[in-house]
Enzyme design. Sequence first.
Site, PDB file in Angstrom:
ATOM      1  N   HIS A  95       0.820  -1.208   0.000  1.00 23.47           N
ATOM      2  CA  HIS A  95       0.000   0.000   0.000  1.00 23.47           C
ATOM      3  C   HIS A  95       0.853   1.258   0.000  1.00 23.47           C
ATOM      4  O   HIS A  95       2.067   1.212   0.212  1.00 23.47           O
ATOM      5  CB  HIS A  95      -0.939   0.017   1.210  1.00 23.47           C
ATOM      6  N   ASP A  97       0.459   4.933   1.990  1.00 29.10           N
ATOM      7  CA  ASP A  97      -0.348   5.589   3.019  1.00 29.10           C
ATOM      8  C   ASP A  97      -1.086   6.804   2.453  1.00 29.10           C
ATOM      9  O   ASP A  97      -0.501   7.595   1.710  1.00 29.10           O
ATOM     10  CB  ASP A  97       0.544   6.076   4.170  1.00 29.10           C
ATOM     11  N   HIS A 250       4.779   0.250   0.468  1.00 34.09           N
ATOM     12  CA  HIS A 250       5.416  -0.564   1.501  1.00 34.09           C
ATOM     13  C   HIS A 250       4.432  -1.610   2.018  1.00 34.09           C
ATOM     14  O   HIS A 250       3.223  -1.514   1.782  1.00 34.09           O
ATOM     15  CB  HIS A 250       5.958   0.294   2.643  1.00 34.09           C
ATOM     16  N   ARG A 265       4.656   6.063  14.663  1.00 32.18           N
ATOM     17  CA  ARG A 265       4.659   6.681  13.338  1.00 32.18           C
ATOM     18  C   ARG A 265       4.201   8.128  13.413  1.00 32.18           C
ATOM     19  O   ARG A 265       3.166   8.421  14.010  1.00 32.18           O
ATOM     20  CB  ARG A 265       3.724   5.915  12.398  1.00 32.18           C
TER      21      ARG A 265
HETATM   22  C1  OGA Z   1       2.645   2.300   8.396  1.00 30.46           C
HETATM   23  C2  OGA Z   1       2.951   0.916   8.047  1.00 30.46           C
HETATM   24  C3  OGA Z   1       4.712  -0.652   8.363  1.00 30.46           C
HETATM   25  C4  OGA Z   1       5.351  -1.383   9.480  1.00 30.46           C
HETATM   26  O1  OGA Z   1       3.018   2.735   9.493  1.00 30.46           O
HETATM   27  O2  OGA Z   1       2.048   2.991   7.559  1.00 30.46           O
HETATM   28  O3  OGA Z   1       2.467   0.437   7.067  1.00 30.46           O
HETATM   29  O4  OGA Z   1       6.335  -2.084   9.196  1.00 30.46           O
HETATM   30  N1  OGA Z   1       3.835   0.317   8.842  1.00 30.46           N
HETATM   31  O5  OGA Z   1       4.890  -1.277  10.612  1.00 30.46           O
HETATM   32 MN    MN Z   2       1.567   2.089   5.827  1.00 34.26          MN
END
Ligand code: OGA
Ligand code: MN
Length: 275
Positions: A95, A97, A250, A265
């Site tokens: 995806h 974000d 990712h 995050r």
């Molecule tokens: C995000 C996500 C990836 C992870 O925070 O947007 O997809 O490895 N995280 O936690």
């Molecule tokens: Mn993500």
Amino acid sequence: MKMTPLGEEIGAEVTGCQLAEMSDEALDQLKEAVWESGVVVLRGQDLSPQQHIELANRWGGIDINNYFPLNGEHPEIAEVRKEKDQQTNIGGGWHTDHSYDQVPAMGSILVARTLPLKGGDTLFAHMGAAYDALDEETKAEIAGMRAVHSADHIYAPDGAYAQTDQGKALRGQELKTLATHPVVIRHPQTGRKLLYVNPAFTLHFEGQTREESLPLLQRLYAAAMTPEAQARVVWKPGTVTIWDNRTTWHMALNDYPGEERIMHRITLSGEALAA
Ligand code: OGA
Ligand code: MN
């Protein structure tokens, strides 16, 4: 500051840089590396939540994520959590974000807080490399096309997460999202052509049904699945990863049953996208 490529056409591992105390020049260098390579990894960082927030503000501002649980003391920080007894993780499929926003977030600064002993890596794919890999006919076909994005089928009360053990932790079930973006965007800073559709949030091409859209969407998605376009981030205590949502996709691997993984995050603000 020194940079070593992560993959053939994607990513950089940066050494000689402490994020908590970097100069303006170093920050500019880091931004360029993120825009061009798509994702940078920094090891051995000692970044408190307060310093995480300060870095994001210096970078250019914070978008609060509407769905993930927020850190109690620092609501600028979203928590990407998987508890010991949970089966489902967050972001477990490819995806980008926030592509469902009118003005999608530029990227994220993700800080490892609690890691499983092994596993829980994050994969990245470069969407400039994916675009370059398309044949000329396909490039001509998608020039000028637009695609419709939403998060409702993922986060709504009857959406994908609601049916899993992540459902209770998520917020924003009542929100409605819908955005239309060019299928090929120009990176706002580098000008590079990037494929801007993704398997999680892109519903269909403008003027087509989902059924009509799927064959071409699948062909475009396949272009991101080459080894040259991909890199894997193996997390260690003190690892911080910064990525660009326009340049990359990712996904978080879910291969650590029975263990806890907690990431902090902060989502970085972006700008409107254009072909
Ligand atoms: C995000 C996500 C990836 C992870 O925070 O947007 O997809 O490895 N995280 O936690
Ligand atoms: Mn993500």
